[in-house]
Design a protein around this motif. Structure first.
Motif, mmCIF file in Angstrom:
data_model
loop_
_atom_site.group_PDB
_atom_site.id
_atom_site.type_symbol
_atom_site.label_atom_id
_atom_site.label_comp_id
_atom_site.label_asym_id
_atom_site.label_seq_id
_atom_site.Cartn_x
_atom_site.Cartn_y
_atom_site.Cartn_z
ATOM 1 N N CYS A 28 80.571 61.031 49.032
ATOM 2 C CA CYS A 28 79.668 61.245 47.895
ATOM 3 C C CYS A 28 80.289 62.168 46.848
ATOM 4 N N PRO A 46 65.291 66.643 42.004
ATOM 5 C CA PRO A 46 66.625 66.036 41.857
ATOM 6 C C PRO A 46 66.728 65.017 40.739
ATOM 7 N N ALA A 101 74.645 68.338 44.995
ATOM 8 C CA ALA A 101 73.550 68.276 45.969
ATOM 9 C C ALA A 101 73.411 69.594 46.722
ATOM 10 N N ARG A 102 74.535 70.137 47.175
ATOM 11 C CA ARG A 102 74.487 71.431 47.875
ATOM 12 C C ARG A 102 73.929 72.527 46.966
ATOM 13 N N PHE A 139 77.628 63.577 53.779
ATOM 14 C CA PHE A 139 78.021 62.985 52.501
ATOM 15 C C PHE A 139 79.073 61.899 52.674
ATOM 16 N N THR A 149 69.733 61.376 48.307
ATOM 17 C CA THR A 149 70.114 62.385 49.293
ATOM 18 C C THR A 149 69.337 63.681 49.145
ATOM 19 N N VAL A 150 69.240 64.193 47.944
ATOM 20 C CA VAL A 150 68.616 65.502 47.770
ATOM 21 C C VAL A 150 67.121 65.456 48.071
ATOM 22 N N GLU A 162 71.815 72.190 44.436
ATOM 23 C CA GLU A 162 70.371 72.006 44.279
ATOM 24 C C GLU A 162 69.623 72.496 45.518
ATOM 25 N N LEU A 163 70.127 72.162 46.698
ATOM 26 C CA LEU A 163 69.459 72.550 47.938
ATOM 27 C C LEU A 163 69.509 74.059 48.143
ATOM 28 N N THR A 205 66.599 65.062 51.841
ATOM 29 C CA THR A 205 66.993 66.266 52.570
ATOM 30 C C THR A 205 66.019 67.403 52.322
ATOM 31 N N GLY A 225 78.823 63.424 44.380
ATOM 32 C CA GLY A 225 77.873 64.439 43.951
ATOM 33 C C GLY A 225 77.536 65.463 45.009
ATOM 34 N N SER A 226 78.373 65.589 46.048
ATOM 35 C CA SER A 226 78.040 66.482 47.165
ATOM 36 C C SER A 226 77.933 67.946 46.727
#
Length: 396
Positions: free
Chosen positions: A345, A145, A351-352, A338, A240-241, A354-355, A244, A347-348
Motif C-alpha cells: 500500500c 479518512p 494511514a498510520r 499493508f 483500510t483506515v 491518521e490512526l 481499522t 498510502g501506508s
C-alpha cells in the motif's frame, strides 16, 4: 450452494466449502478466519466461482512478494467488474503509475496533511462529544479518512456524502450489480465533473498530476484509465483506515486496562497501534496465477485465483506466539497489514498518521468509553473486514 465443477487439477481431498464473506451463524470475524488454521495450509473452495485459499502467514507473504508468478490483475474475490488502474496492473505499467502518486504520499507531504487530520479529528469529536454517545462508524470512522482523501484530490467538501456511499458500495459489497452501479456513479462524477474542471484549471492535487503524467514510453493515461484511477483512490480513502478505526476503537472500548495504558503514557501509542493492527488485519485480497506452475507440491494452473485472507495472518500461531493476545510491548512488528512486495500500500504512511492522530486526540478528550449497554456492535467480513455498527458511550 450452486453446483460448481471442480477443475481436474484440484485434489479432491483439498476441496472445502468456505466463503470468506459469510460467517454463517458466527458473530466473531476473527474466529471465522481463525478456523482456516484447522484446514490444510492451501485448499480450494467452489465459492465465488472457485478459488484457492492460503491460510498461513508464510504462504501469504511469499505469494504477495512474487509478482511474476502471481499477477495482481484481479485483486478481489469475486473479481471487480472492471480492471482497476494501478492496483490491478503489473510490471512496468504498475511502477509508472505508482511513481505518479509517490510524491503525494511521501513523509514530507503526509506531514503537511497531519495538521489537516488533527483538526478534522478534533472537529468531528467536538461535534458529538456533548451527547455522551455516538455510532462511531457513521459519525467518525467513515468520515475522517475520506475527508482526508477529498483534500488530497482537491474535491469539494459538499461531495463527501455522495462519494462516501459510493466507496461503501465498492469496498463492502460482494454483489457485482451493486459494485457495478457504484463504479458507474463514480465514473460519471469524475468524467463529467472532475476532469473538465482540472483540464481547464490544473492544480497541485492528485487528479491534476494524473492528467499531466506520462507513462509507458511517454504516453498519457487514457480517459478510461484516469476515471478508474480516481475510483481506486476514492475507494481506498475509505477502506483500510475506516475499517481499522472501527476495530481499534471496539478493542479499546472493551479493554479498559489497555486503554488506560495509552491514557497514562501516550508515548506507547505508536507501539500500540502496530500491535492492534497486527491483531486486526482487515484486508482479504487476491492474486491470479500467471502461468502453469508447481507450488509446495500443488499444481496451479494459469488463471487460477488465490484468496489471501490476511485476516488469518495476524492471528497465525505459527507466526506470532499467543496471537489473539494484544501486547503493546510485543517485539515483532512485521505484518501484512499493508501487503507486501511491489503492490504494498502506497498510502501506508498516511494511514498510520491518521490512526495515530486519532488515538492521540480521542484519548485526550474521551479517555473513558465503552460499548453502549444493551447494544451489540456489528462486525462483518469482506474484501475489507469492517464494523457496520459501533455504539459507544462516555461520561460527559
Amino acid at each position: 450452494m450452486k453446483v460448481f465443477e471442480i477443475p481436474s487439477h484440484i485434489p479432491a481431498d483439498l476441496v472445502r466449502d468456505f466463503d470468506f464473506a459469510d460467517m454463517r451463524d458466527g458473530s466473531d470475524v476473527y474466529a471465522h478466519f481463525k478456523s482456516l488454521h484447522d484446514e490444510p495450509d492451501i485448499f480450494f473452495t467452489p465459492r465465488h466461482g472457485g478459488h484457492w485459499v492460503v491460510t498461513r502467514y508464510g504462504d501469504m507473504e511469499a505469494i504477495l512478494m512474487d509478482n511474476i508468478a502471481f499477477s495482481s490483475r484481479h485483486q478481489t474475490v469475486p473479481p471487480m467488474p472492471i480492471t482497476l488502474t494501478l492496483i490491478e496492473w503489473d510490471g512496468d505499467l504498475h511502477a509508472d503509475a505508482r511513481k505518479v502518486l509517490a510524491p503525494f504520499f511521501s513523509p514530507k507531504s503526509v506531514s503537511n496533511l497531519e495538521e489537516v487530520a488533527r483538526n478534522l479529528t478534533i472537529s468531528l469529536i467536538e461535534g458529538f462529544y456533548d451527547h455522551g454517545e455516538c455510532d462511531f462508524v457513521k459519525e467518525f470512522a467513515l468520515k475522517m479518512p475520506i475527508i482526508i482523501v477529498m483534500s488530497l484530490m482537491g474535491l469539494p467538501d459538499e461531495d463527501t456524502p455522495y462519494l462516501m456511499q459510493i466507496s461503501e458500495d465498492i469496498v463492502r459489497s460482494t454483489d457485482p450489480e451493486v459494485q457495478g452501479a457504484a463504479f458507474q456513479r463514480v465514473f460519471d462524477y469524475i468524467a463529467n465533473d472532475v476532469m473538465p474542471k482540472r483540464r481547464a484549471a490544473p492544480g497541485s492535487d492528485i487528479f491534476s498530476a494524473i492528467l499531466g503524467a506520462k507513462i509507458e514510453n511517454g504516453r498519457r493515461f487514457t480517459d478510461e484509465e484516469i476515471i478508474s484511477f480516481g475510483a481506486v483512490l476514492i475507494a481506498a480513502g475509505l477502506d483500510t483506515v475506516a475499517s481499522t478505526l472501527g476495530f481499534l476503537t471496539k478493542f479499546l472500548a472493551e479493554n479498559p486496562a489497555h486503554r488506560q495504558t495509552l491514557v497514562d503514557d501516550p508515548r506507547m501509542i505508536n507501539n500500540a497501534l502496530e500491535e492492534m493492527m497486527r491483531r486486526f488485519h482487515i484486508a482479504n485480497i487476491a492474486r491470479v496465477v500467471a502461468q502453469d506452475m508447481e507450488y509446495n507440491g500443488l499444481t496451479f494452473k494459469a488463471g487460477d485465483r488465490i484468496l489471501i485472507p490476511t485476516s488469518a495472518a495476524g492471528i497465525d500461531e505459527s507466526r506470532y506466539p499467543d496471537p489473539f493476545r494484544v501486547d503493546f510491548e510485543r517485539g515483532d512488528k512485521r505484518t501484512l497489514v499493508f501487503g507486501r512486495g511491489p503492490h504494498q500500500c502506497i498510502g501506508s504512511f498516511l494511514a498510520r498518521t491518521e490512526l495515530r492522530v486519532f488515538l492521540q486526540e480521542w484519548l485526550k478528550r474521551i479517555p473513558d468509553f465503552s460499548i453502549k449497554p444493551g447494544e451489540i456492535p456489528i462486525a462483518v467480513p469482506g474484501k475489507a473486514n469492517c464494523l457496520r455498527y459501533l455504539p459507544i458511550v462516555w461520561p460527559v
